[in-house]
Design a protein around this motif. Structure first.
Motif, PDB file in Angstrom:
ATOM      1  N   GLY A  55       0.917  -1.138  -0.114  1.00 62.59           N
ATOM      2  CA  GLY A  55       0.050   0.095   0.048  1.00 62.59           C
ATOM      3  C   GLY A  55       0.892   1.233  -0.039  1.00 62.59           C
ATOM      4  O   GLY A  55       0.265   2.264   0.621  1.00 62.59           O
ATOM      5  N   GLU A  56       2.095   1.383  -0.350  1.00 62.50           N
ATOM      6  CA  GLU A  56       3.027   2.268  -0.441  1.00 62.50           C
ATOM      7  C   GLU A  56       2.245   3.414  -0.970  1.00 62.50           C
ATOM      8  O   GLU A  56       1.602   3.520  -1.914  1.00 62.50           O
ATOM      9  N   THR A  57       2.391   4.753  -0.302  1.00 63.30           N
ATOM     10  CA  THR A  57       2.049   5.893  -0.718  1.00 63.30           C
ATOM     11  C   THR A  57       2.826   6.731  -1.252  1.00 63.30           C
ATOM     12  O   THR A  57       2.549   7.886  -1.887  1.00 63.30           O
ATOM     13  N   GLY A  58       4.271   6.663  -0.879  1.00 64.28           N
ATOM     14  CA  GLY A  58       5.144   7.500  -1.510  1.00 64.28           C
ATOM     15  C   GLY A  58       6.118   8.316  -0.167  1.00 64.28           C
ATOM     16  O   GLY A  58       5.691   8.242   0.967  1.00 64.28           O
ATOM     17  N   PRO A  59       7.106   8.854  -0.695  1.00 64.18           N
ATOM     18  CA  PRO A  59       7.635   8.942  -1.764  1.00 64.18           C
ATOM     19  C   PRO A  59       8.335   7.777  -2.515  1.00 64.18           C
ATOM     20  O   PRO A  59       8.848   7.166  -1.934  1.00 64.18           O
ATOM     21  N   ALA A  60       7.760   7.557  -3.734  1.00 61.18           N
ATOM     22  CA  ALA A  60       8.376   6.277  -4.377  1.00 61.18           C
ATOM     23  C   ALA A  60       8.084   6.462  -5.768  1.00 61.18           C
ATOM     24  O   ALA A  60       7.129   7.327  -6.446  1.00 61.18           O
ATOM     25  N   VAL A  61       8.996   5.713  -6.624  1.00 60.91           N
ATOM     26  CA  VAL A  61       8.649   5.619  -8.111  1.00 60.91           C
ATOM     27  C   VAL A  61       8.132   4.147  -8.395  1.00 60.91           C
ATOM     28  O   VAL A  61       8.544   3.344  -7.868  1.00 60.91           O
ATOM     29  N   LEU A  62       7.061   4.454  -9.342  1.00 60.98           N
ATOM     30  CA  LEU A  62       6.413   3.194  -9.760  1.00 60.98           C
ATOM     31  C   LEU A  62       7.008   2.939 -11.033  1.00 60.98           C
ATOM     32  O   LEU A  62       6.539   3.493 -12.035  1.00 60.98           O
ATOM     33  N   VAL A  63       7.925   1.971 -11.370  1.00 60.66           N
ATOM     34  CA  VAL A  63       8.453   1.883 -12.713  1.00 60.66           C
ATOM     35  C   VAL A  63       7.679   0.739 -13.632  1.00 60.66           C
ATOM     36  O   VAL A  63       7.463  -0.493 -12.935  1.00 60.66           O
ATOM     37  N   LEU A  64       7.273   0.961 -14.685  1.00 57.76           N
ATOM     38  CA  LEU A  64       6.622  -0.045 -15.494  1.00 57.76           C
ATOM     39  C   LEU A  64       7.607  -0.218 -16.680  1.00 57.76           C
ATOM     40  O   LEU A  64       7.833   0.741 -17.463  1.00 57.76           O
ATOM     41  N   ALA A  65       8.101  -1.409 -16.927  1.00 55.93           N
ATOM     42  CA  ALA A  65       8.866  -1.883 -17.987  1.00 55.93           C
ATOM     43  C   ALA A  65       8.145  -2.370 -18.939  1.00 55.93           C
ATOM     44  O   ALA A  65       7.172  -3.122 -18.960  1.00 55.93           O
ATOM     45  N   VAL A  66       8.259  -1.750 -20.296  1.00 49.89           N
ATOM     46  CA  VAL A  66       7.507  -2.208 -21.448  1.00 49.89           C
ATOM     47  C   VAL A  66       8.483  -2.561 -22.643  1.00 49.89           C
ATOM     48  O   VAL A  66       9.753  -2.261 -22.608  1.00 49.89           O
ATOM     49  N   GLY A  67       7.973  -3.467 -23.486  1.00 49.75           N
ATOM     50  CA  GLY A  67       8.844  -3.676 -24.732  1.00 49.75           C
ATOM     51  C   GLY A  67       9.987  -4.909 -24.551  1.00 49.75           C
ATOM     52  O   GLY A  67      11.159  -4.899 -24.855  1.00 49.75           O
ATOM     53  N   LEU A  68       9.579  -5.844 -23.410  1.00 47.11           N
ATOM     54  CA  LEU A  68      10.577  -6.861 -22.913  1.00 47.11           C
ATOM     55  C   LEU A  68      10.419  -7.874 -24.124  1.00 47.11           C
ATOM     56  O   LEU A  68       9.718  -8.076 -24.720  1.00 47.11           O
ATOM     57  N   LYS A  69      11.691  -8.362 -24.327  1.00 47.43           N
ATOM     58  CA  LYS A  69      12.038  -9.439 -25.365  1.00 47.43           C
ATOM     59  C   LYS A  69      11.349 -10.656 -24.989  1.00 47.43           C
ATOM     60  O   LYS A  69      10.957 -11.387 -25.948  1.00 47.43           O
ATOM     61  N   ASP A  70      10.946 -11.126 -23.663  1.00 50.35           N
ATOM     62  CA  ASP A  70      10.584 -12.262 -23.283  1.00 50.35           C
ATOM     63  C   ASP A  70      10.184 -12.124 -21.607  1.00 50.35           C
ATOM     64  O   ASP A  70      10.526 -11.205 -21.170  1.00 50.35           O
ATOM     65  N   ARG A  71       9.650 -13.425 -20.962  1.00 51.68           N
ATOM     66  CA  ARG A  71       9.219 -13.272 -19.697  1.00 51.68           C
ATOM     67  C   ARG A  71      10.376 -14.046 -18.686  1.00 51.68           C
ATOM     68  O   ARG A  71      10.055 -14.683 -17.862  1.00 51.68           O
ATOM     69  N   GLU A  72      11.589 -14.101 -19.294  1.00 55.35           N
ATOM     70  CA  GLU A  72      12.686 -14.798 -18.515  1.00 55.35           C
ATOM     71  C   GLU A  72      13.507 -13.961 -17.514  1.00 55.35           C
ATOM     72  O   GLU A  72      13.557 -12.853 -18.110  1.00 55.35           O
ATOM     73  N   GLY A  73      13.826 -14.713 -16.632  1.00 50.67           N
ATOM     74  CA  GLY A  73      15.011 -13.867 -15.804  1.00 50.67           C
ATOM     75  C   GLY A  73      14.516 -13.112 -14.684  1.00 50.67           C
ATOM     76  O   GLY A  73      13.255 -13.231 -14.351  1.00 50.67           O
ATOM     77  N   ARG A  74      15.129 -11.852 -14.613  1.00 52.99           N
ATOM     78  CA  ARG A  74      14.821 -10.845 -13.551  1.00 52.99           C
ATOM     79  C   ARG A  74      14.982  -9.407 -14.078  1.00 52.99           C
ATOM     80  O   ARG A  74      15.661  -9.376 -14.718  1.00 52.99           O
ATOM     81  N   MET A  75      14.218  -8.499 -13.234  1.00 50.76           N
ATOM     82  CA  MET A  75      14.463  -7.507 -13.618  1.00 50.76           C
ATOM     83  C   MET A  75      15.040  -6.753 -12.463  1.00 50.76           C
ATOM     84  O   MET A  75      14.884  -6.951 -11.250  1.00 50.76           O
ATOM     85  N   LYS A  76      15.923  -5.636 -12.689  1.00 51.38           N
ATOM     86  CA  LYS A  76      16.740  -4.990 -11.704  1.00 51.38           C
ATOM     87  C   LYS A  76      16.592  -3.576 -11.983  1.00 51.38           C
ATOM     88  O   LYS A  76      17.216  -3.114 -12.897  1.00 51.38           O
ATOM     89  N   ALA A  77      16.036  -2.638 -10.987  1.00 51.89           N
ATOM     90  CA  ALA A  77      15.975  -1.154 -11.054  1.00 51.89           C
ATOM     91  C   ALA A  77      17.008  -0.688 -10.151  1.00 51.89           C
ATOM     92  O   ALA A  77      17.237  -1.176  -8.895  1.00 51.89           O
ATOM     93  N   GLU A  78      17.729   0.273 -10.489  1.00 55.52           N
ATOM     94  CA  GLU A  78      18.643   1.088  -9.621  1.00 55.52           C
ATOM     95  C   GLU A  78      18.370   2.475  -9.983  1.00 55.52           C
ATOM     96  O   GLU A  78      18.297   3.266 -10.902  1.00 55.52           O
ATOM     97  N   LEU A  79      18.380   3.268  -8.891  1.00 54.98           N
ATOM     98  CA  LEU A  79      17.974   4.640  -8.626  1.00 54.98           C
ATOM     99  C   LEU A  79      19.221   5.462  -8.200  1.00 54.98           C
ATOM    100  O   LEU A  79      20.030   4.877  -7.202  1.00 54.98           O
ATOM    101  N   TYR A  80      19.691   6.453  -8.694  1.00 49.62           N
ATOM    102  CA  TYR A  80      20.845   7.322  -8.652  1.00 49.62           C
ATOM    103  C   TYR A  80      20.680   8.652  -8.377  1.00 49.62           C
ATOM    104  O   TYR A  80      19.723   9.243  -8.991  1.00 49.62           O
TER     105      TYR A  80
END
Length: 181
Positions: A42-67
Protein backbone atom coordinates in the motif's frame (compact mmCIF):
# COMPACT_ATOMS: atom_id res chain seq x y z
CA UNK A 1 37.72 -9.58 -38.00
CA UNK A 2 37.24 -5.83 -38.50
CA UNK A 3 33.48 -6.27 -38.09
CA UNK A 4 33.83 -7.98 -34.72
CA UNK A 5 36.26 -5.32 -33.52
CA UNK A 6 33.89 -2.57 -34.68
CA UNK A 7 31.00 -4.26 -32.87
CA UNK A 8 32.97 -4.42 -29.65
CA UNK A 9 34.00 -0.77 -29.94
CA UNK A 10 30.45 0.38 -30.76
CA UNK A 11 28.77 -1.68 -28.05
CA UNK A 12 31.34 -1.11 -25.29
CA UNK A 13 29.72 2.10 -23.94
CA UNK A 14 26.33 0.39 -23.54
CA UNK A 15 27.96 -2.54 -21.75
CA UNK A 16 29.93 -0.09 -19.62
CA UNK A 17 26.73 1.74 -18.67
CA UNK A 18 25.12 -1.53 -17.64
CA UNK A 19 28.19 -2.67 -15.74
CA UNK A 20 29.00 0.72 -14.26
CA UNK A 21 27.40 0.01 -10.88
CA UNK A 22 29.76 -2.95 -10.54
CA UNK A 23 32.80 -1.04 -11.76
CA UNK A 24 35.23 0.88 -9.62
CA UNK A 25 37.71 0.00 -6.94
CA UNK A 26 35.20 -1.75 -4.68
CA UNK A 27 33.30 -4.87 -5.67
CA UNK A 28 29.61 -4.32 -6.20
CA UNK A 29 27.44 -5.73 -3.45
CA UNK A 30 24.20 -7.12 -4.95
CA UNK A 31 22.14 -6.41 -1.83
CA UNK A 32 23.28 -2.82 -1.26
CA UNK A 33 20.43 -0.36 -1.41
CA UNK A 34 17.73 -3.03 -1.28
CA UNK A 35 16.54 -2.55 2.31
CA UNK A 36 15.91 1.17 1.74
CA UNK A 37 14.30 0.54 -1.66
CA UNK A 38 11.58 -1.97 -0.81
CA UNK A 39 8.12 -0.46 -1.07
CA UNK A 40 5.72 -1.37 1.68
CA UNK A 41 2.29 -2.89 0.97
CA UNK A 42 0.00 0.00 0.00
CA UNK A 43 2.99 2.34 -0.49
CA UNK A 44 1.90 5.97 -0.74
CA UNK A 45 5.30 7.54 -1.35
CA UNK A 46 7.56 9.11 -1.91
CA UNK A 47 8.27 6.31 -4.34
CA UNK A 48 8.69 5.64 -8.04
CA UNK A 49 6.51 3.03 -9.73
CA UNK A 50 8.51 1.72 -12.72
CA UNK A 51 6.62 0.08 -15.57
CA UNK A 52 8.87 -1.92 -17.91
CA UNK A 53 7.60 -2.14 -21.50
CA UNK A 54 8.97 -3.78 -24.63
CA UNK A 55 10.48 -6.86 -22.96
CA UNK A 56 11.99 -9.46 -25.27
CA UNK A 57 10.49 -12.29 -23.22
CA UNK A 58 9.36 -13.25 -19.73
CA UNK A 59 12.64 -14.88 -18.67
CA UNK A 60 14.96 -13.96 -15.79
CA UNK A 61 14.90 -10.98 -13.47
CA UNK A 62 14.38 -7.23 -13.61
CA UNK A 63 16.70 -4.94 -11.68
CA UNK A 64 16.03 -1.24 -11.16
CA UNK A 65 18.70 1.05 -9.74
CA UNK A 66 18.13 4.63 -8.65
CA UNK A 67 20.89 7.26 -8.64
CA UNK A 68 21.35 10.96 -7.96
CA UNK A 69 20.59 12.87 -11.18
CA UNK A 70 24.04 14.34 -11.82
CA UNK A 71 26.94 13.27 -14.04
CA UNK A 72 29.30 12.53 -11.16
CA UNK A 73 26.95 10.10 -9.41
CA UNK A 74 24.87 8.63 -12.25
CA UNK A 75 25.91 4.96 -12.63
CA UNK A 76 28.63 5.40 -9.98
CA UNK A 77 29.72 2.46 -7.84
CA UNK A 78 27.02 1.54 -5.33
CA UNK A 79 29.51 1.14 -2.47
CA UNK A 80 30.98 4.60 -3.07
CA UNK A 81 27.57 6.28 -3.21
CA UNK A 82 26.36 4.67 0.01
CA UNK A 83 29.63 5.36 1.84
CA UNK A 84 29.31 9.03 0.81
CA UNK A 85 25.72 9.17 2.09
CA UNK A 86 24.30 9.64 -1.41
CA UNK A 87 21.13 8.13 -2.78
CA UNK A 88 21.34 4.62 -4.17
CA UNK A 89 18.43 2.20 -4.30
CA UNK A 90 18.10 -1.23 -5.91
CA UNK A 91 15.06 -3.45 -6.43
CA UNK A 92 15.12 -6.88 -8.10
CA UNK A 93 12.13 -9.03 -9.01
CA UNK A 94 11.60 -12.15 -11.07
CA UNK A 95 9.93 -11.30 -14.37
CA UNK A 96 6.27 -12.23 -13.88
CA UNK A 97 4.92 -14.81 -16.35
CA UNK A 98 2.12 -12.44 -17.44
CA UNK A 99 0.67 -9.01 -16.78
CA UNK A 100 2.46 -5.72 -16.28
CA UNK A 101 6.09 -5.74 -15.17
CA UNK A 102 6.28 -3.18 -12.35
CA UNK A 103 8.87 -2.37 -9.72
CA UNK A 104 8.32 0.02 -6.84
CA UNK A 105 11.26 1.90 -5.32
CA UNK A 106 10.98 3.98 -2.14
CA UNK A 107 12.70 7.34 -2.34
CA UNK A 108 14.40 9.34 0.40
CA UNK A 109 12.12 12.24 -0.53
CA UNK A 110 10.78 14.26 -3.43
CA UNK A 111 13.46 15.41 -5.85
CA UNK A 112 15.34 14.63 -9.03
CA UNK A 113 16.68 11.16 -9.72
CA UNK A 114 18.04 8.98 -12.53
CA UNK A 115 17.00 5.38 -13.11
CA UNK A 116 18.43 2.39 -14.98
CA UNK A 117 16.48 -0.81 -15.54
CA UNK A 118 18.10 -4.12 -16.52
CA UNK A 119 16.43 -7.24 -17.91
CA UNK A 120 18.80 -9.98 -16.74
CA UNK A 121 17.36 -12.72 -18.94
CA UNK A 122 19.60 -15.51 -17.58
CA UNK A 123 19.50 -14.28 -13.94
CA UNK A 124 23.30 -14.31 -13.65
CA UNK A 125 23.54 -10.75 -12.21
CA UNK A 126 25.85 -9.71 -15.07
CA UNK A 127 24.92 -7.69 -18.14
CA UNK A 128 25.17 -9.87 -21.24
CA UNK A 129 25.56 -7.56 -24.22
CA UNK A 130 24.07 -10.04 -26.68
CA UNK A 131 21.22 -11.27 -24.47
CA UNK A 132 20.13 -8.80 -21.80
CA UNK A 133 18.11 -5.61 -22.06
CA UNK A 134 18.63 -2.15 -20.62
CA UNK A 135 16.48 0.94 -20.28
CA UNK A 136 16.64 4.34 -18.64
CA UNK A 137 14.14 6.81 -17.25
CA UNK A 138 12.93 9.21 -19.99
CA UNK A 139 13.83 6.54 -22.59
CA UNK A 140 16.75 8.30 -24.29
CA UNK A 141 17.90 7.01 -27.64
CA UNK A 142 20.97 4.92 -26.98
CA UNK A 143 24.05 5.84 -28.96
CA UNK A 144 27.71 4.97 -28.71
CA UNK A 145 28.03 6.18 -25.13
CA UNK A 146 26.02 5.95 -21.94
CA UNK A 147 23.23 8.52 -21.72
CA UNK A 148 23.91 11.74 -19.84
CA UNK A 149 22.30 12.24 -16.44
CA UNK A 150 20.34 15.19 -17.88
CA UNK A 151 18.75 12.85 -20.45
CA UNK A 152 17.47 10.42 -17.82
CA UNK A 153 16.64 12.84 -15.00
CA UNK A 154 13.07 12.74 -13.71
CA UNK A 155 11.32 14.58 -10.91
CA UNK A 156 9.57 12.59 -8.20
CA UNK A 157 6.91 14.09 -5.97
CA UNK A 158 5.81 13.21 -2.46
CA UNK A 159 3.47 10.41 -3.63
CA UNK A 160 3.86 7.62 -6.17
CA UNK A 161 5.60 8.85 -9.32
CA UNK A 162 4.97 6.64 -12.38
CA UNK A 163 7.89 6.13 -14.79
CA UNK A 164 7.61 4.00 -17.94
CA UNK A 165 10.88 2.52 -19.22
CA UNK A 166 11.14 1.02 -22.71
CA UNK A 167 13.68 -1.80 -22.80
CA UNK A 168 16.49 -1.87 -25.39
CA UNK A 169 18.21 -4.95 -26.78
CA UNK A 170 21.02 -5.53 -29.24
CA UNK A 171 19.97 -5.46 -32.90
CA UNK A 172 22.38 -6.84 -35.50
CA UNK A 173 26.01 -5.92 -35.28
CA UNK A 174 25.84 -2.29 -34.17
CA UNK A 175 22.32 -1.49 -33.11
CA UNK A 176 20.94 -1.21 -29.61
CA UNK A 177 17.35 -0.12 -29.22
CA UNK A 178 13.74 -1.09 -28.59
CA UNK A 179 12.38 -4.21 -30.22
CA UNK A 180 10.57 -3.68 -33.48
CA UNK A 181 6.91 -4.69 -33.34
Amino acid sequence: MRTLAALLVAAAPIAAAAAAPAAGYLPSTPDLGKAEAQCRPGETGPAVLVLAVGLKDREGRMKAELYPANEEDFLADDNVLIMAGKTFRRVEIPVPPSGPVQLCIRLPGPGQYALVLLHDRDSNRKFGLSTDGIGFSNNPKLGLSKPKADAVRFTAGSGLTPVTVRMNYRHGLFGFGPLKN
